[in-house]
Structures are given as C-alpha cells and as structure tokens.
Design an enzyme around this catalytic site. Structure first.
Site, PDB file in Angstrom:
ATOM      1  N   LYS A  36       0.879  -1.128   0.029  1.00 38.29           N
ATOM      2  CA  LYS A  36       0.042  -0.016   0.074  1.00 38.29           C
ATOM      3  C   LYS A  36       0.876   1.156  -0.092  1.00 38.29           C
ATOM      4  O   LYS A  36       1.893   1.459   1.001  1.00 38.29           O
ATOM      5  CB  LYS A  36      -0.973   0.107   1.284  1.00 38.29           C
ATOM      6  CG  LYS A  36      -1.953  -0.773   1.149  1.00 38.29           C
ATOM      7  CD  LYS A  36      -2.796  -1.045   2.544  1.00 38.29           C
ATOM      8  CE  LYS A  36      -3.715   0.121   2.550  1.00 38.29           C
ATOM      9  NZ  LYS A  36      -4.628   0.043   3.621  1.00 38.29           N
TER      10      LYS A  36
HETATM   11  O1  G3P Z   1      -8.335   1.182   4.691  1.00 37.52           O
HETATM   12  C1  G3P Z   1      -8.130   2.818   5.068  1.00 37.52           C
HETATM   13  C2  G3P Z   1      -9.004   2.872   6.549  1.00 37.52           C
HETATM   14  O2  G3P Z   1      -8.559   2.191   7.387  1.00 37.52           O
HETATM   15  C3  G3P Z   1      -8.983   4.362   6.584  1.00 37.52           C
HETATM   16  O3  G3P Z   1     -10.182   4.082   7.407  1.00 37.52           O
HETATM   17  O4  G3P Z   1     -11.654   4.422   9.421  1.00 37.52           O
HETATM   18  O5  G3P Z   1      -9.235   5.483   9.389  1.00 37.52           O
HETATM   19  O6  G3P Z   1     -11.251   6.502   7.970  1.00 37.52           O
HETATM   20  P1  G3P Z   1     -10.756   5.049   8.552  1.00 37.52           P
END
Ligand code: G3P
Length: 226
Positions: free
Chosen positions: A87
């Site tokens: 990633k």
């Molecule tokens: O995979 C990306 C994700 O983990 C970001 O999510 O919940 O931190 O907005 P969040």
C-alpha cells in the site's frame, strides 16, 4: 465483488475467515497501532497463515521519502512473502514509488485517496487496487459515491485491470452505496461487519421461527424427528 477485512486483529480475522466469504485483509499504521506494540513482521506472517495464499494481504509502507518507501516495500516482501500488496499513499512521491514497484512487478494498492483525480492517476499508474476513503470523503463534503462511479467508469473505458478497493466505512449503508456505484472490492472494519447483523429484526425473525416450531414439536429439532 471482493470483501476484505480492514483490521490486523488476529481473533477477528480468524473469526470472519471462518464465517464469511473473506477475500483478503488490509492494514495501515493506524490499524497496526490498535494491536499495541506487536512484533510487526511475525504478526503479518500470522495473518498470512490465517488467510492463506489465495486471499490478498495489503500492507502499507511507513517511510515518507522515495528510497525509504521502496526499502519498506522490499522489507515487507522479504519478511512476509512476495505476494503482499504494497500500500502506497497516493501523493506525488507515492506515485513515483508506484512507478518503480510496477517496473519490478510488485503488487500495488494505491491508498489515501480522497479525490477523483488521485484515483484516476492510480488507475493510469497501473495500481492493482486503489483505495478511496469513503467516509473521510463524505466528512469533507466530497460526494464519495460519485467519485466511485466515475472511477469505475474510467476503469471500464480504458479496459484497466485496476480494481477499486473502497475503504474507510462507518456503516453498512456506505458500503452498499459504494458497491452500487461499481466498486470491485470493499474493505470493512470488524465494527461495521458486526453492524450488518445487529438489526433487532433479524434476531426477532429467528426467535419467532423457533417459537412457532417449538409450539408444535416442543424441544425436537428436525434432526431429532423420528
Ligand atoms: O483502509 C483505509 C481505512 O483504514 C481508513 O479508514 O476508518 O481510518 O477512515 P478510517
């Protein structure tokens, strides 16, 4: 549609791999932080052991400069295995890193996508997956569903092999919207997966069926009938 788990929690991964049609696992440094100060590489190897080689494992680089990101990628591939999807944040230096990883034939997941333009660049950079942050976009008043719709249309238009891996969901409704707009994959945290089954009506329906059955056959299940 591919369904991935956005977590590094071994118990949750094991639980959902046993119960749901899971296609892979994604993580990022914030997700890793939730597990405490784990032995990073050993933990990733354990995730791979749980999910096997046929599900995808996506691991994010942490360095922020070109050489550092490439070195992070090489280390992950060496310590875990060469099938890991690396990633890479979709900023200027990240796209340079993607170009080099692509040249080396390494699997790439372009991440931290908040805008359609980042997504378009990721498609044309040949990223295997691109991860638009659904809820974070909505928090910025960016129409996340439209971004996904347009990226899906571009993938179709240029016959790209890239897949949208929509991420950052806070509820099941967002997940369904992303799927309806044409995302090829979604990655969902265990909290949102749990929401999928938390509707009281679901359990009530099951309880009603049990009660109706028991009112006729008492404690005998179908397999107990003579
Ligand atoms: O995979 C990306 C994700 O983990 C970001 O999510 O919940 O931190 O907005 P969040």
């Amino acid at each position: 549609m591919e369904l991935l788990l956005d977590t590094a929690n071994l118990e949750q991964i094991q639980k959902y791999v046993n119960t749901l049609p899971i296609d892979g696992v994604t993580s990022n440094p914030s997700i890793i932080k939730k597990e405490g100060k784990i032995d990073f590489f050993e933990h990733l190897r354990q995730i791979r052991q749980i999910i096997g080689k046929n599900r995808t494992l996506h691991v994010q680089v942490v360095a922020t400069d070109y050489e550092g990101m490439l070195a992070d990628a090489q280390r992950i591939l060496k310590e875990v295995d060469d099938q890991v999807y690396i990633k890479v944040p979709s900023n200027e230096v990240g796209f340079k890193v993607m170009k080099e990883l692509k040249r080396q034939g390494i699997h790439i997941t372009a991440t931290a996508i908040y805008t359609e333009f980042q997504g378009l660049l990721a498609i044309h950079a040949g990223a295997d997956y691109l991860a638009p942050y659904y809820n974070r976009m909505e928090n910025l008043n960016i129409e996340a569903s439209l971004v996904i719709q347009n990226l899906a249309a571009e993938i179709k238009r240029v016959h790209s092999d890239s897949k949208i891996l929509a991420a950052s969901f806070k509820n099941v409704s967002q997940v369904l919207q992303a799927i309806n707009q044409g995302t090829q994959a979604v990655t969902i945290g265990p909290d949102v997966v749990a929401q999928a089954f938390s509707m009281p009506s679901i359990q009530k329906a099951i309880d009603d069926f049990s009660q109706d059955w028991e009112s006729i056959y008492q404690d005998s299940y179908i397999h107990d009938l003579s």
